[in-house]
Every structure is written in structure tokens, then in C-alpha cells.
Write a protein that holds these residues in place. Sequence first.
Motif, PDB file in Angstrom:
ATOM      1  N   ARG A  85       0.830  -1.209   0.000  1.00 21.37           N
ATOM      2  CA  ARG A  85       0.000   0.000   0.000  1.00 21.37           C
ATOM      3  C   ARG A  85       0.862   1.256   0.000  1.00 21.37           C
ATOM      4  NH1 ARG A  85      -5.273   1.250   1.151  1.00 21.37           N
ATOM      5  NH2 ARG A  85      -5.649   3.317   2.032  1.00 21.37           N
ATOM      6  N   ARG A  86       1.874   1.268   0.855  1.00 14.94           N
ATOM      7  CA  ARG A  86       2.688   2.479   0.992  1.00 14.94           C
ATOM      8  C   ARG A  86       3.638   2.682  -0.181  1.00 14.94           C
ATOM      9  NH1 ARG A  86       3.457   3.177   7.542  1.00 14.94           N
ATOM     10  NH2 ARG A  86       1.206   3.271   7.950  1.00 14.94           N
ATOM     11  N   GLN A  87       3.938   1.616  -0.914  1.00 12.66           N
ATOM     12  CA  GLN A  87       4.727   1.755  -2.140  1.00 12.66           C
ATOM     13  C   GLN A  87       3.828   2.029  -3.353  1.00 12.66           C
ATOM     14  OE1 GLN A  87       7.082  -1.976  -2.262  1.00 12.66           O
ATOM     15  NE2 GLN A  87       8.875  -0.655  -2.183  1.00 12.66           N
ATOM     16  N   GLY A  88       2.517   1.934  -3.160  1.00 17.98           N
ATOM     17  CA  GLY A  88       1.608   2.107  -4.284  1.00 17.98           C
ATOM     18  C   GLY A  88       1.690   0.954  -5.263  1.00 17.98           C
ATOM     19  N   CYS A  89       1.982  -0.223  -4.730  1.00 16.01           N
ATOM     20  CA  CYS A  89       2.185  -1.419  -5.550  1.00 16.01           C
ATOM     21  C   CYS A  89       0.958  -2.324  -5.428  1.00 16.01           C
ATOM     22  CB  CYS A  89       3.429  -2.141  -5.054  1.00 16.01           C
ATOM     23  SG  CYS A  89       3.892  -3.560  -6.028  1.00 16.01           S
ATOM     24  N   ALA A  90       0.378  -2.696  -6.540  1.00 21.09           N
ATOM     25  CA  ALA A  90      -0.796  -3.573  -6.506  1.00 21.09           C
ATOM     26  C   ALA A  90      -0.409  -4.949  -5.988  1.00 21.09           C
ATOM     27  CB  ALA A  90      -1.393  -3.695  -7.903  1.00 21.09           C
ATOM     28  N   GLU A  91      -1.226  -5.496  -5.090  1.00 24.89           N
ATOM     29  CA  GLU A  91      -0.990  -6.856  -4.605  1.00 24.89           C
ATOM     30  C   GLU A  91      -1.297  -7.847  -5.725  1.00 24.89           C
ATOM     31  OE1 GLU A  91      -1.824  -6.815   0.095  1.00 24.89           O
ATOM     32  OE2 GLU A  91      -3.608  -6.430  -1.115  1.00 24.89           O
ATOM     33  N   ILE A  92      -0.552  -8.920  -5.747  1.00 30.41           N
ATOM     34  CA  ILE A  92      -0.772  -9.956  -6.745  1.00 30.41           C
ATOM     35  C   ILE A  92      -1.808 -10.924  -6.195  1.00 30.41           C
ATOM     36  CG2 ILE A  92       0.282 -11.807  -8.090  1.00 30.41           C
ATOM     37  CD1 ILE A  92       2.968 -10.322  -7.754  1.00 30.41           C
ATOM     38  N   LEU A  93      -2.941 -10.964  -6.825  1.00 36.38           N
ATOM     39  CA  LEU A  93      -4.031 -11.820  -6.365  1.00 36.38           C
ATOM     40  C   LEU A  93      -3.880 -13.223  -6.937  1.00 36.38           C
ATOM     41  CD1 LEU A  93      -7.042  -9.359  -6.736  1.00 36.38           C
ATOM     42  CD2 LEU A  93      -5.544  -9.725  -4.760  1.00 36.38           C
ATOM     43  N   TRP A  94      -4.221 -14.210  -6.121  1.00 30.12           N
ATOM     44  CA  TRP A  94      -4.168 -15.606  -6.529  1.00 30.12           C
ATOM     45  C   TRP A  94      -5.173 -15.839  -7.646  1.00 30.12           C
ATOM     46  CZ3 TRP A  94      -7.848 -19.593  -4.499  1.00 30.12           C
ATOM     47  CH2 TRP A  94      -7.557 -20.866  -4.984  1.00 30.12           C
ATOM     48  N   GLN A  95      -4.722 -16.537  -8.669  1.00 31.04           N
ATOM     49  CA  GLN A  95      -5.587 -16.930  -9.769  1.00 31.04           C
ATOM     50  C   GLN A  95      -5.696 -18.454  -9.739  1.00 31.04           C
ATOM     51  OE1 GLN A  95      -4.057 -15.212 -13.391  1.00 31.04           O
ATOM     52  NE2 GLN A  95      -4.091 -13.147 -12.544  1.00 31.04           N
ATOM     53  N   ALA A  96      -6.834 -18.942  -9.318  1.00 30.36           N
ATOM     54  CA  ALA A  96      -7.022 -20.384  -9.202  1.00 30.36           C
ATOM     55  C   ALA A  96      -6.949 -21.044 -10.584  1.00 30.36           C
ATOM     56  CB  ALA A  96      -8.373 -20.688  -8.553  1.00 30.36           C
ATOM     57  N   ALA A  97      -6.424 -22.268 -10.594  1.00 26.01           N
ATOM     58  CA  ALA A  97      -6.394 -23.036 -11.825  1.00 26.01           C
ATOM     59  C   ALA A  97      -7.818 -23.317 -12.279  1.00 26.01           C
ATOM     60  CB  ALA A  97      -5.631 -24.337 -11.619  1.00 26.01           C
ATOM     61  N   SER A  98      -7.983 -23.388 -13.566  1.00 29.13           N
ATOM     62  CA  SER A  98      -9.306 -23.740 -14.093  1.00 29.13           C
ATOM     63  C   SER A  98      -9.627 -25.172 -13.707  1.00 29.13           C
ATOM     64  CB  SER A  98      -9.305 -23.627 -15.619  1.00 29.13           C
ATOM     65  OG  SER A  98      -8.970 -22.312 -15.998  1.00 29.13           O
TER      66      SER A  98
END
Length: 196
Positions: A176-189
Motif C-alpha cells: 500500500r505504501r509503495q503504491g504497488c498492486a498486490e498480486i491476487l491468486w488466480q485459481a487453476a481452471s
Amino acid sequence: MGNRLSKIYTRTGDTGETGLADGRRVPKSHPRIEAMGELDTLNSQLGLLLADLAQEQGQWPGLAELIEVLSHCQHRLFDLGGELAMPEYQALDEAEISRLEAAIDRWNQELGPLKDFIMPGGSRLIALAHLCRSLARTAERRCQLLNASEPLRPVGLAYLNRLSDLFFVAARLIARRQGCAEILWQAASAPDSANA
């Protein structure tokens, strides 16, 4: 703690044993030594995180608070290692757990609720904080393993548990303080049932 290292090598560990402060000799694979080793690994990794935070705080002034909180934790980890090396030595108390919980609550208030699983990464600092979280969990498991045969003080076990939570929240706060988007988990299909 009046003893200081005056000689770095002693040759007393060459046979696979090491000495504890109470005079006992134990194998280097003993659960107590394993737990101490994991605390040392965590403390070393925390040192790297703190060094990188200090280097980046000029660009991201919001990191100074993390340095202050985590620097204190590094010293308490060393105290906890001392408790394992010298079972009669008691350094941690419930106030240290309260200190961690207060930081977690304060930082979480800024972050808001987490809606998705997040991946370790996004920036080097975020990844380092997640590595500390992971190592704190390993140290906690090693201490719990030791606790099963040689009971430890509950405050140390609770401290490690909260510390891993603190590192998780710290990683999110850094993002948040770096203004960096968190990498969200992408579940396998889901597997295609026709091809399964």
C-alpha cells in the motif's frame, strides 16, 4: 548475560554436538538446536528486510514506521533464542504479544479487509516480508515440536504465532505504501471432465 564470545571457533562441535548454556551437550540435530537455528534464520532474513526498508525509506517515507516496529521484533527474536539456549533465562512477556497485536490492528485498519488470497511478490520488499512470514511459521513449528518433548513458555510460542501474522500484514502495508498492486491468486481452471 555476562559471557561474550572471545574466541569464535572452539572445535568442541566437530563431533556433531553442541553445548547449551546449562552445560548440557546435545546433538546438533536436537529439536532445541533445530528451533534455535530456525529463529536465527528468521532473524537473519528480518535483517535483510530491515536493510532494504532502510534503503528504500527515502523514496517511500511511509516505511519508517515498519522499520521501527520490525527492528524491535528483531531484538525480541534474539531474546527468544536466548530463552531456548538458556532455559532458565526469561526475556519475553505478554506485553510483547500485545505490542504485536496493536501493530497488526493499527495496520489492518489502514488496509481494510482482505477479499482474495495474495501471492508473495509485487516488489522486493513485499516478497521479503512474505519470506519472513514463512520463516516465522517454520520457527513456530520447530518450537512446537520441541515443546512436545520439553515444554516451553507459552509466551514464546504465542509471540512467534503473532509475529507471522505481523509479517503478513506488513507485506500488505508495504504494498500500500509503495503504491504497488498486490498480486491476487488466480485459481487453476477446473479440469475438463471430458479430458480427465
